[in-house]
Design a protein around this motif. Structure first.
Motif, mmCIF file in Angstrom:
data_model
loop_
_atom_site.group_PDB
_atom_site.id
_atom_site.type_symbol
_atom_site.label_atom_id
_atom_site.label_comp_id
_atom_site.label_asym_id
_atom_site.label_seq_id
_atom_site.Cartn_x
_atom_site.Cartn_y
_atom_site.Cartn_z
ATOM 1 N N LYS A 1 0.846 -1.202 0.000
ATOM 2 C CA LYS A 1 0.000 0.000 0.000
ATOM 3 C C LYS A 1 0.878 1.247 0.000
ATOM 4 N N LEU A 2 0.321 2.298 -0.562
ATOM 5 C CA LEU A 2 1.053 3.574 -0.548
ATOM 6 C C LEU A 2 1.098 4.117 0.879
ATOM 7 N N PRO A 3 2.254 4.492 1.373
ATOM 8 C CA PRO A 3 2.309 5.038 2.745
ATOM 9 C C PRO A 3 1.703 6.435 2.805
ATOM 10 N N ALA B 1 8.826 11.642 -2.925
ATOM 11 C CA ALA B 1 9.462 10.395 -3.360
ATOM 12 C C ALA B 1 10.448 9.866 -2.313
ATOM 13 N N VAL B 2 11.198 10.778 -1.688
ATOM 14 C CA VAL B 2 12.194 10.356 -0.698
ATOM 15 C C VAL B 2 11.496 9.747 0.520
ATOM 16 N N GLN B 3 10.436 10.446 0.941
ATOM 17 C CA GLN B 3 9.671 9.981 2.110
ATOM 18 C C GLN B 3 8.993 8.648 1.809
ATOM 19 N N LEU B 4 8.491 8.519 0.594
ATOM 20 C CA LEU B 4 7.787 7.292 0.210
ATOM 21 C C LEU B 4 8.696 6.066 0.380
ATOM 22 N N LEU B 5 9.916 6.180 -0.087
ATOM 23 C CA LEU B 5 10.814 5.029 0.005
ATOM 24 C C LEU B 5 11.203 4.714 1.453
#
Lengths: 181, 313
Positions: A37-39, A51-55
């Motif tokens: 799931k997408l955080p 993008a940085v936070q997502l990873l």
């Protein structure tokens, strides 16, 4: 090994084409390792997911040694603006590390015709090779025919090639040979 | 055709130095400081330590390269001369981006001049110098593909710049590289409001001079580079080197003396001296007139004749 993790529903045919292309580009086994799931933590004040936070926040995948994990999403991504502004964000990779994310939001629409699907698949493959290349320490390349050329560069054709040029391919092969597994 | 603008037009190119935030003494360093080692990248200072090398106790600065954790040891008295400097400030880095985003001059087309300039910029280690190398080779790549050596040089310079931008702006390397390419290759329709590029740093220390390998004496193990007292070790020291540490003025004389002493020693063996004497004018003539290139080609068969005779004997 390259493990593809989808953060949105993707067509099986697209994933099959992608795994085959990544295998051809890097000579590494590639498989679809499931969905996540997408955080929510990645949703920031800016338009699009950070993008940085997502990873950093996305659910992990079991990896061994030097496995690389490639996340695919359809959501638009963004990054912190730099000294001259915010570059268009097609994806992001932790340079020389394990995780990368690619967004299809800026890619041409998949459509329903064979031609449009082919164009979409080729572009998806190119962007995935680009960001997996960053995971193997590759920098951007000045050659528009190379997949490591910046995705937004004005010299890039509408339907770009998705292979690596000689220099980038040899460099990635050297890095892969030095890998632990 | 011109390359990137000269930073010190009045200065000889051999005297290119590390520029911004240069560290003059080891006392300026503290554990945890982030510094840039020319041609190596961003390092973190671990601390000072003493080591026994060749029977002498040396004080060294230990650093770890952030990229791969490799250890770097620098003798304390060599901190200034290796070109160690602090990571560029955010203001300076902004200036570098404005330089990258500006319309570039025509690239230098003479590969010898270009290669020498780029090597000197990388050895000097200034962030603006690295940006000049990246921008110069990037603009050249638009005209024609880079040769292998320059392709590697471009990749190395880009690697150094990405690391320093990431360290300076506090962003991951992947983002730093996007910033750089956004400035170099902006998307269609994007125009930047650019400021003038940063002013060159005013030099207050004597420029870092690289040692010429030809001048090094036979049997030189590089012990002096470590800051070891060669007299105490019983190693014979040439006169010029003894005078180097006494005073700056005398040191310059000593260097001049070394060069003067090296010239006759080069000329002493007959064959190398002749070869050198022939090659130098031939190269100059080749650079000036294409017709002059034929001259060495004519000489070659003449030189081979005695060799054949020698084989027969």
């Amino acid at each position: 090994m390259i493990r593809i993790v989808t953060l949105a529903p993707f067509d099986d045919g697209d994933l099959a084409f992608l795994t085959k292309t990544l295998y051809q580009a890097f000579g590494l086994g590639t498989e679809h390792a499931g969905d996540r799931k997408l955080p929510k933590e990645a949703e920031g004040a800016r338009e699009g997911l950070d993008a940085v936070q997502l990873l950093e926040e996305v659910d992990p995948v079991r990896v061994i040694g030097d496995d690389k994990v490639l996340y695919l999403t359809a959501a638009p991504l963004s990054m912190k603006p730099g000294p001259l502004g915010e570059p268009p964000c097609w994806g992001y990779a932790q340079y020389g590390a394990q995780r990368a994310v690619v967004s299809t939001a800026r890619m041409p629409a998949r459509g329903a015709t064979e031609a449009s699907i082919e164009v979409f698949r080729r572009r998806l493959a190119r962007e995935c090779i680009h960001f997996v290349g960053h995971l193997w320490d590759l920098h951007h390349c000045y050659d528009p025919r190379c997949a490591m050329h910046p995705s937004w560069a004005p010299g890039l054709p509408a339907d770009p090639e998705y292979g690596l040029d000689t220099f980038c391919r040899e460099k990635s092969e050297r890095r892969i040979r030095l890998a632990k597994t | 055709m011109k390359g990137p603008p000269a930073r010190h037009p009045e200065e000889k190119k051999d005297d290119a130095v590390a520029l911004e935030g240069v560290i003059r003494t080891a006392a300026e360093l503290a554990p945890g400081d982030r510094v840039v080692y020319p041609n190596q990248g961003v390092c973190r200072v671990v601390g000072l330590e003493q080591k026994d090398i060749a029977g002498q106790r040396l004080e060294l600065v230990r650093m770890t390269r952030e990229e791969d954790g490799a250890s770097v040891l620098v003798p304390m008295n060599k901190v200034a001369s290796v070109g160690l400097r602090r990571v560029a400030s955010a203001e300076l880095m902004e200036g570098v981006f404005h330089y990258l985003g500006a319309v570039s001059d025509d690239p230098e087309l003479d590969w010898k001049v270009r290669h020498r300039d780029n090597v000197e910029r990388l050895i000097a280690g200034g962030v603006l110098g690295i940006a000049e190398v990246v921008k110069g080779l990037h603009s050249l790549s638009r005209l024609r593909p880079l040769p292998t050596k320059e392709r590697e040089q471009y990749d190395n310079a880009r690697h150094l710049l990405v690391n320093e931008v990431a360290a300076s702006l506090g962003v991951p390397q992947g983002v730093a590289e996007d910033y750089i390419d956004y400035a170099l290759d902006p998307p269609a329709g994007v125009k930047f409001q650019l400021k003038p590029p940063p002013k060159p740093f005013v030099l207050t220390i004597p420029p870092y001079r690289r040692k010429k390998p030809a001048v090094a004496a036979e049997g030189d193990l590089g012990l002096e580079d470590l800051g070891l007292d060669l007299k105490a070790l019983g190693v014979p020291v040439p006169d010029g080197e003894e005078a180097e540490g006494e005073a700056p003025a005398e040191g310059e004389e000593a260097v001049a003396g070394e060069e003067a002493a090296a010239r006759p020693s080069k000329a002493a063996p007959a064959k190398p001296a002749r070869k050198g004497a022939k090659k130098a004018p031939a190269r100059k003539a080749a650079a000036r007139k294409p017709a002059a290139r034929k001259a060495p080609a004519k000489r070659k068969p003449a030189a081979k004749k005695p060799a054949r005779g020698g084989k027969k004997k």
